[in-house]
Design an enzyme around this catalytic site. Structure first.
Site, PDB file in Angstrom:
ATOM      1  CG  ASP A  71      -1.880   1.126   1.267  1.00 16.13           C
ATOM      2  OD1 ASP A  71      -2.331   1.535   0.188  1.00 16.13           O
ATOM      3  OD2 ASP A  71      -2.180   1.627   2.365  1.00 16.13           O
ATOM      4  CG  ASP A  96      -2.344   1.802   6.248  1.00 13.65           C
ATOM      5  OD1 ASP A  96      -3.099   1.025   5.628  1.00 13.65           O
ATOM      6  OD2 ASP A  96      -2.419   3.031   6.149  1.00 13.65           O
ATOM      7  N   GLY A  97      -3.376  -1.721   7.319  1.00 10.69           N
ATOM      8  CA  GLY A  97      -4.590  -2.231   7.916  1.00 10.69           C
ATOM      9  C   GLY A  97      -5.842  -1.525   7.437  1.00 10.69           C
TER      10      GLY A  97
END
Length: 1311
Positions: free
Chosen positions: A552, A938-939
């Site tokens: 990401d 990063d979730g």
């Protein structure tokens, strides 16, 4: 133990299974005759035997039935009914086999069902057999149950309720109790269902199959939600639906210790250990049996503790706030307080003003909610939820649409999320319609993915089973040999049985699984020390094979926060010069600043401003103040009081010393406030957000909009958009800036507050005036370039998957080294079919080919072939090319250009504007061409991709990271190479241990087989010394080697069935066989050799006195197993040294692990064992010889054994480290770095000579260059000779309608 695999509950219904063997009178539920009298025996008897026969024939011919068709959990389904005569046969078989058949059927659900049941139609079945349609083909079975119901569908009003209910009260028409009972039975229908993985499947008579009963999220129109479902349910309808949907809870039941113990003990591994222990005790081999029992008990206790702890952890996480009291609105407008477990789809839930934890998925019907969705998205930014618009209230609406929780997530409150606060009209409650409950909710699906994960498919584990099977075959040969040899030598039957079975436990070592697990456990501990937590330890080995990592961008490659770099305002359709300071006096009351002050989703929570980081930075940059109306203020008005923004007093020009009257006038003149009347939240699909605001004192309202520049410009009047808009935007995006466009529009004076609250969004977001750009700077993290360089040097591809602008993403990719300066970037712009035109892809080259004036860089960016990319003959040079595309293009390509997907992902590097589900689809596309894919995010919005990838690494420690196998404590991508290094070390450790345990089995097998030929065996203490002192100590210390300090370009092999590993194992087996056989035969050729007896004196150390005393002493000893003999002593010494030799040979270090000499415990253990063996061999001790049942041999023979051992060690080391590693591995098996095919370039003379040598050796070993096994390698090889690939610039690829003969699309390239 991994969290997910521990929760993968055994597919069978074991209670049903075991009851089959103790009761022949098993009934699925109540007889259908009792529940449904009108379908009794008289109707059934009318079916003739011929008709039944035809039914059975048709049943055999009927097509396969599926559940969850075309979904991720698609399964084949087969119907069975209990067969009594089969049960009798199986029961007899269980008794005759001593219960082993029962265990076998317990392990194999498909065998169990087929052995106890007969096939029938799904409509009449009592048991269903399910098989997944994925590559694993896993079998499950479930018991079919029957429940009485008033109707067949939960979402339809059953007739009995409509006829029998009047004003909410039941009316009784029956005159007698008997008649009432008869009518009571008649009105109920038998509903058949089964439960699988916490989901109920009900019989669908129209589809003739079982289906999942879905809530209001399936085929429900938005208008229907408002017009039909917004009134709530009656109490009777609520009870009726609850029969189908059950209790609204996500139940993670923590099994009892006893249940977990039984399940653990019934593992095939422990059953085999139990068999081995019983055999050893029978053979009086008590010490090792006790050691194995102790190891097994420790392993079972540890496993039970870990599994139960993880069950408790998940239970506590799910159970927190899962049961609360909620208020629901009934159809008669009564408000009833019930437990959240009683909620069903269709209930109207009242959201309290002080917030709550959502116990279900619900769509907001009225009011506004501020929600924290970190449990699902991993992002703790509060999100504003608004009520679902009613299409019937918009006369100009484009049309009604089906409600979908994902498409309408701005209006959906998801289960487990925290409603922080609500805003509402006076007298109007904040209402939400329950659409999903229990495991059907978003949270329930997440928990199900943890409880029932897909198995890990890794070549190592598949090969391990084949390797064990080959050991079983070897054991079978030894088993037959032992029986035949013993019968020929008239050995007692009791001894034959024990020795023949003992050869099986020798060949297939019971300690193998524990030994294999040791390396993974040590790697997990090392990862924990560097801040990487793992809930799926088996994936550590898989991470050693990663050859592609998706990243990401925001928060992963770049800093999480954004800094305002500056603004570019537009006046008279022309860009002004960039401005860094936005809080100047001249801009204070401008529409540009007003847009920045109002067009956001910020809110105050406990007095602290919170919201999207970009909105926060933008609002903080202008220095304004946000004020929200309190609940008391809202209650005084007949509508929601708007949020107000105003500049702080410091922004106004400082006033001179003035009187009190002048000060009051000044404050009146500076009371500049803007109220936000309505907000259209940001939509990732629309890529914009919009607000309607009103300046204090103004009669007309204003509409402000911000979003992606391309989208905003398309919604503005073209005369207000600067001519150089695209070039200016490209200038900033190429530099890596994040650009946001602003627009404004004065609304008509006839638009009142009430009309604004119901107006359609499309009516506002058009004919806007373009105001300019906000330029945000997103800096690379300091460690990003270095980490990506390490990955590139290791031939690991890197891919960027982001939701940001494509040109920004390309710029960041160049800045961080993902795309090298000399590499070409090809943009694929795919357009869907429109106005009769077929789908097409337009190919653009992002920039001209950069000429490399300096020498080529050291970074070898990708382990796939390069290609000559040229626009003209002058540009002809070796270069790399990368594809870049956005989410819309990716979706079109997946749908209309499926043949191109493998080619595009082979060189695709930048994927921008990707939605969460598209990230998952990209990971699957990469896996389909045989990449081992890692995903680092990063979730936020990465949960699906993190879960799908072979190795998902979450940089967020929030609850959503429970979906990721790995979580890094530090939010930095530096964890990626660390994880891969540890994965490679763990993988090599697994290979080393497996090879060592295989050699241990074969070495001991050879020793025992040779001794069986003379009716001898190894002694108990000899077995004990080998198994405990040598094997267990060496296995658990050789696994301690830490990972190598850097990533190398070569990857370890992925499976045991590979050329180098098989050659390594087979060569060492042959060496050990040769030297043991040589020692066994050579000792018989010695002049002092004779059949050993207590009177034997090969050492010439006995005098007459000693002989007589020894004779008298040995008469009392009965060596019935014939342990003491010269052959036994010789083989014991040779084999003991062989265990240590292969341990050293197989304990590989560089390039994947630290050298074995840095493993202090391993080196110490080996040295101590070598010293001890040399001591007892060269300096015999009577105490040790007696204990180990060794006989005295001449010192000269001991020296010869030493020579055999030394020669054995030299041959083994040369074979492994020289012949295999330096010659066969690099020349024959490596195949130019595991199948890498590079463009042939003129080479220096020395390299040409080396290549000739390589070709000669390949020819010498009979090796021919083969097509690489990996699909992406095979595809890359094909594309090297494809003159049409890559596409030329400014060309178009068009897809025609698929022909009827085949489903492939005809692709035409147009220039």
């Amino acid at each position: 133990m991994q969290l997910r695999s521990n929760f993968a509950v055994h597919p069978s219904d074991s209670a049903f299974f075991f009851s089959c063997f103790f009761s022949f009178n098993l009934q699925v539920t109540q007889p259908l005759d009792e529940i449904c009298p009108h379908t009794g025996s008289s109707d059934r008897s009318s079916i003739s035997h011929v008709e039944k026969f035809h039914i059975m024939l048709n049943m055999e011919k009927e097509e396969k039935k599926f559940v969850n068709k075309a979904e991720e959990e698609e399964m084949e389904i087969y119907g069975y009914e209990l067969c009594r005569w089969k049960l009798v046969l199986v029961t007899v078989g269980v008794i005759c086999s001593g219960g082993f058949l029962l265990l076998l059927l317990y392990w194999m659900p498909q065998w169990r069902v087929k052995a106890t049941c007969k096939k029938t139609t799904l409509k009449d079945c009592e048991v269903v057999l399910l098989r997944t349609t994925d590559e694993f083909k896993i079998w499950f079975c479930a018991k079919v149950r029957v429940m009485p119901s008033l109707g067949a569908s939960p979402l339809q009003n059953p007739d009995p309720i409509g006829h029998k209910v009047s004003n909410g009260h039941t009316v009784h028409f029956c005159e007698s109790a008997a008649e009432e009972n008869k009518n009571y039975l008649k009105k109920y229908l038998p509903i058949r269902y089964f439960t699988h993985h916490s989901v109920k499947y009900f019989w669908n008579d129209s589809a003739q199959s079982f289906d999942v009963v879905r809530g209001l999220d399936d085929s429900t129109f938005c208008s229907s939600i408002h017009n039909e479902h917004s009134r709530g349910l009656t109490k009777e309808m609520h009870d009726y639906r609850k029969m189908f949907f059950g209790i609204n809870e996500i139940a993670v039941k923590v099994p009892s210790i006893f249940k977990l113990l039984i399940k653990e003990v019934l593992n095939p591994f422990y059953i085999f250990q139990l068999f081995s222990v019983i055999l050893w005790i029978t053979d009086e081999y008590h010490y090792y049996a006790l050691a194995i029992v102790i190891m097994s008990v420790i392993s079972i206790v540890s496993s039970l503790y870990t599994v139960r702890k993880q069950y408790v952890m998940l239970h506590d996480m799910v159970a927190a706030h899962s049961i609360v009291r909620v208020s629901v609105c009934r159809r008669n407008q009564e408000i009833e307080e019930i437990l959240s477990t009683d909620l069903v789809p269709g209930d109207i839930m009242l959201i309290p003003s002080n917030g709550t934890i959502m116990p279900c998925d619900a769509v907001l019907l009225s009011g506004t909610c501020i929600v924290n969705e970190s449990m699902l998205t991993g992002e703790s930014v509060p999100v504003t939820k608004i009520n679902l618009p009613n299409p019937s209230e918009f006369p100009k609406a484009t049309g009604d649409e089906i409600y979908n929780p994902e498409a309408h997530k701005r209006h959906t409150l998801f289960c487990g999320t925290n409603v922080i606060q609500t805003r509402f009209y006076t007298g109007e409650l904040v209402k939400a319609l329950v659409v999903r409950t229990g495991f059907n909710t978003a949270k329930g699906q997440l928990v199900r993915s943890i409880l029932y994960p897909k198995p890990t498919d890794f070549k190592l584990y598949r090969d391990a089973y084949w390797f064990l099977l080959s050991l079983v075959v070897v054991a079978g040969i030894g088993f037959i040999y032992t029986i035949v040899n013993s019968i020929l030598n008239e050995v007692p039957a009791h001894t034959i049985v024990i020795e023949s079975l003992d050869i099986i436990t020798i060949t297939v070592p019971p300690a193998l699984p524990a030994a294999m697990t040791a390396g993974i456990v040590y790697a997990q501990r090392r990862l924990k020390k560097i801040g990487i937590f793992c809930i799926s330890p088996q994936r550590i080995n898989i991470c050693g094979q990663l050859n592609l990592v998706c990243f990401d961008k925001t928060g992963t490659l770049t800093e999480d926060g954004l800094d305002l770099w500056g603004i570019r305002r537009v006046e008279n359709a022309r860009f002004l010069l960039p401005e860094e300071r936005v809080c100047s006096e001249s801009l204070l009351k401008s529409e540009f600043i007003a847009c920045m002050a109002t067009c956001h989703s910020l809110t105050k929570i406990e007095g602290v401003l919170s919201g999207d980081p970009l909105d926060l930075k933008m609002f903080e940059a202008i220095g304004w103040i946000l004020e929200e109306a309190t609940e008391e203020e809202t209650a005084l008005h007949n509508r929601i009081m708007p949020t107000v923004v105003r500049p702080s007093k410091q922004l106004f020009p400082e006033s001179k010393q003035a009187t009190n009257e002048e000060m009051e006038l000044f404050e009146l003149s500076t009371s500049y406030e803007i109220g936000i009347v309505r907000q259209f939240p940001f939509s990732s699909v629309l890529q914009r957000m919009c607000v309607i605001a009103r300046i204090l004192g103004e009669k007309r309202m204003d509409a402000y909009m911000k979003g992606a520049p391309e989208v905003i410009a398309s919604l503005c009047k073209q005369e207000t958009v600067p001519v150089d808009f695209e070039s200016v935007l490209e200038e900033y995006t190429k530099q890596g800036f994040r650009v946001i466009a602003l627009a404004h529009r004065k609304l008509e004076s006839k638009l009142t507050w009430h009309k604004v609250q119901t107006i359609n969004r499309d009516a506002i977001e058009s004919n806007m005036d373009f105001m300019g750009l906000i330029i945000m700077q997103n800096k690379l993290k300091q460690e990003t370039p270095a980490v990506l360089e390490d990955l590139h040097k290791a031939n690991i591809r890197t891919v960027m998957v982001t939701g940001d602008n494509m040109l920004t993403a390309i710029s960041v990719a160049r800045d961080c080294g993902m795309i090298l300066p000399q590499d070409k970037v090809i943009i694929a712009e795919a357009l869907p079919p429109k106005d009769g035109q077929a789908a097409r892809i337009n190919w653009h080259y992002a920039d001209t080919l950069a000429r490399c004036t300096s020498s080529s860089p050291a970074i070898n960016s990708e382990d796939i072939p390069v290609k000559l990319v040229h626009e003209s003959l002058e540009d002809l040079q070796v270069t790399k090319y990368h594809f870049a595309m956005n989410g819309k293009s990716f979706a079109v390509i997946l749908e209309h250009f499926q043949d191109l997907v493998p080619k595009l992902v082979l060189h695709g590097t930048v994927f921008a504007r990707m939605a969460p589900d598209q990230k998952t689809q990209l990971v699957e596309a990469l896996q389909n061409v045989d990449y081992y894919v890692g995903m680092c995010g990063d979730g936020a919005n990465d949960c699906g991709a993190l879960k799908r990838a072979h190795g998902g690494i979450s940089l967020s420690e929030l609850e959503a990271s429970v979906a990721s196998p790995f979580t890094s404590r530090t939010p930095s991508i530096s964890c990626v190479p660390k994880l891969i290094r540890e994965g490679r070390a763990a993988l090599i450790t697994s290979f080393c241990v497996f090879k060592f345990m295989a050699l241990y089995s074969i070495i001991q097998y050879i020793s025992v087989t040779l001794l069986y030929s003379i009716l001898s065996n190894l002694g108990d203490h000899q077995f004990l010394f080998i198994d405990l002192a040598i094997i267990l100590v060496v296995v658990f210390t050789m696994s301690l080697n830490p990972a190598w300090k850097e990533l190398v370009a070569r990857r370890p092999p992925s499976g045991l069935i590979s050329g180098p590993l098989l050659c390594s194992v087979l060569s060492q087996i042959i060496i050990c066989l040769v030297f043991q056989t040589f020692g066994f035969l050579w000792v018989k050729q010695q002049p002092w050799f004779e059949r050993w007896t207590p009177e034997s004196d090969a050492c010439n150390i006995w005098d007459a006195t000693n002989i007589s005393s020894a004779h008298s002493g040995n008469e009392t000893l009965d060596d019935e197993h014939n342990i003491k003999n010269y052959e036994n002593t010789t083989l014991f010494f040779i084999s003991s040294f062989q265990y240590l030799i292969v341990a050293i040979v197989f304990s590989k270090g560089k390039p994947f692990r630290q050298p074995c000499y840095k493993n202090f415990l391993f080196v110490t253990s080996v040295v101590v064992l070598y010293v001890f063996l040399f001591f007892i061999m060269l300096h015999p001790s009577e105490l040790i010889d007696t204990s180990f049942e060794l006989v005295c041999v001449p010192y000269e023979w001991r020296l010869r054994i030493l020579i055999i051992v030394i020669v054995n060690a030299i041959v083994s080391v040369l074979m492994e480290n020289v012949l295999l590693d330096m010659i066969l591995w690099k020349v024959v098996f490596n195949r130019d770095k595991q199948g890498e095919y590079r463009l042939t370039i003129p080479q220096p003379p020395q390299e040409t000579v080396d290549r000739c040598g390589v070709c000669f050796l390949s020819y010498l070993f009979g090796y021919r260059e083969k097509t690489p096994k990996a699909k992406y390698m095979h595809l890359a090889q094909e594309l090297l000779v494809d003159p049409e690939w890559p596409p030329k610039p400014r060309t178009t690829t068009e897809a025609k309608v698929p022909s009827q003969e085949n489903g492939s699309y005809q692709i035409i390239t147009l220039t």
